[in-house]
Design a protein around this motif. Structure first.
Motif, PDB file in Angstrom:
ATOM      1  N   ASP A  36      71.078 -33.482  80.710  1.00 41.14           N
ATOM      2  CA  ASP A  36      70.925 -32.946  82.172  1.00 41.14           C
ATOM      3  C   ASP A  36      70.236 -33.987  83.156  1.00 41.14           C
ATOM      4  OD1 ASP A  36      70.575 -31.182  84.339  1.00 41.14           O
ATOM      5  OD2 ASP A  36      69.136 -30.221  83.587  1.00 41.14           O
ATOM      6  N   LYS A  42      71.342 -27.535  83.831  1.00 42.23           N
ATOM      7  CA  LYS A  42      72.896 -27.279  83.332  1.00 42.23           C
ATOM      8  C   LYS A  42      73.653 -28.671  83.055  1.00 42.23           C
ATOM      9  CE  LYS A  42      73.640 -23.731  86.720  1.00 42.23           C
ATOM     10  NZ  LYS A  42      73.697 -23.502  87.926  1.00 42.23           N
ATOM     11  N   SER A  44      76.858 -30.749  83.253  1.00 42.86           N
ATOM     12  CA  SER A  44      78.174 -30.638  83.830  1.00 42.86           C
ATOM     13  C   SER A  44      79.311 -31.487  82.921  1.00 42.86           C
ATOM     14  CB  SER A  44      78.234 -31.137  85.230  1.00 42.86           C
ATOM     15  OG  SER A  44      77.982 -32.655  84.969  1.00 42.86           O
ATOM     16  N   ASN A  46      80.886 -33.949  83.758  1.00 44.28           N
ATOM     17  CA  ASN A  46      80.422 -35.484  84.050  1.00 44.28           C
ATOM     18  C   ASN A  46      79.489 -35.859  83.232  1.00 44.28           C
ATOM     19  OD1 ASN A  46      80.864 -37.841  85.354  1.00 44.28           O
ATOM     20  ND2 ASN A  46      79.211 -37.264  86.615  1.00 44.28           N
ATOM     21  N   GLU A  47      78.186 -34.942  83.086  1.00 42.34           N
ATOM     22  CA  GLU A  47      76.998 -35.179  82.322  1.00 42.34           C
ATOM     23  C   GLU A  47      77.244 -35.413  80.880  1.00 42.34           C
ATOM     24  OE1 GLU A  47      73.459 -33.599  85.290  1.00 42.34           O
ATOM     25  OE2 GLU A  47      74.659 -32.132  84.179  1.00 42.34           O
ATOM     26  N   ASP A  62      81.843 -23.994  76.692  1.00 37.83           N
ATOM     27  CA  ASP A  62      81.600 -23.371  77.977  1.00 37.83           C
ATOM     28  C   ASP A  62      82.175 -21.781  78.019  1.00 37.83           C
ATOM     29  OD1 ASP A  62      81.097 -22.932  80.874  1.00 37.83           O
ATOM     30  OD2 ASP A  62      83.112 -24.150  81.406  1.00 37.83           O
ATOM     31  N   ASP A  66      82.562 -21.568  83.513  1.00 41.52           N
ATOM     32  CA  ASP A  66      82.228 -21.911  84.990  1.00 41.52           C
ATOM     33  C   ASP A  66      82.177 -23.733  85.086  1.00 41.52           C
ATOM     34  OD1 ASP A  66      79.956 -22.587  83.366  1.00 41.52           O
ATOM     35  OD2 ASP A  66      78.306 -21.597  84.626  1.00 41.52           O
ATOM     36  N   GLY A  67      82.483 -24.327  84.010  1.00 38.15           N
ATOM     37  CA  GLY A  67      82.470 -25.948  83.970  1.00 38.15           C
ATOM     38  C   GLY A  67      81.116 -26.382  83.919  1.00 38.15           C
ATOM     39  N   GLU A  68      80.084 -25.505  83.290  1.00 35.44           N
ATOM     40  CA  GLU A  68      78.734 -26.076  83.189  1.00 35.44           C
ATOM     41  C   GLU A  68      78.448 -25.371  81.730  1.00 35.44           C
ATOM     42  OE1 GLU A  68      76.941 -26.832  87.553  1.00 35.44           O
ATOM     43  OE2 GLU A  68      76.949 -24.768  86.950  1.00 35.44           O
TER      44      GLU A  68
END
Length: 78
Positions: A36, A42, A44, A46-47, A62, A66-68
């Motif tokens: 994070d 959260k 993501s 990308n993370e 997930d 919600d994409g996170e």
């Protein structure tokens, strides 16, 4: 006589297995906090991309789509 000399072979092997599993977890999987990067509570996509296995599992983890990943969703990865 040491306490280890009284341990049976299966018990010793089981103990070593637990130690090996603990070491693999400690070395192999990053913590929620380390992933994070922006500290928003959260993870993501990308993370998650910094960890190949998590990135691959992201979609199935997930659960609310919600994409996170929340802390609860990430806990299923560990």
């Amino acid at each position: 006589m040491t306490r280890f000399s009284r341990m049976t072979a299966p018990a010793l092997l089981a103990s070593l297995g637990v130690l090996a599993a603990s070491a693999a977890v400690a070395q192999g999987k990053p913590s929620f906090e380390s992933l994070d990067k922006n500290g928003d509570g959260k993870i993501s996509l990308n993370e998650a991309s910094t960890d190949d296995a998590l990135f691959t599992a992201f979609k199935s983890l997930d659960t609310n789509k919600d994409g996170e990943l929340t802390r609860e969703e990430f806990a299923k990865y560990k």
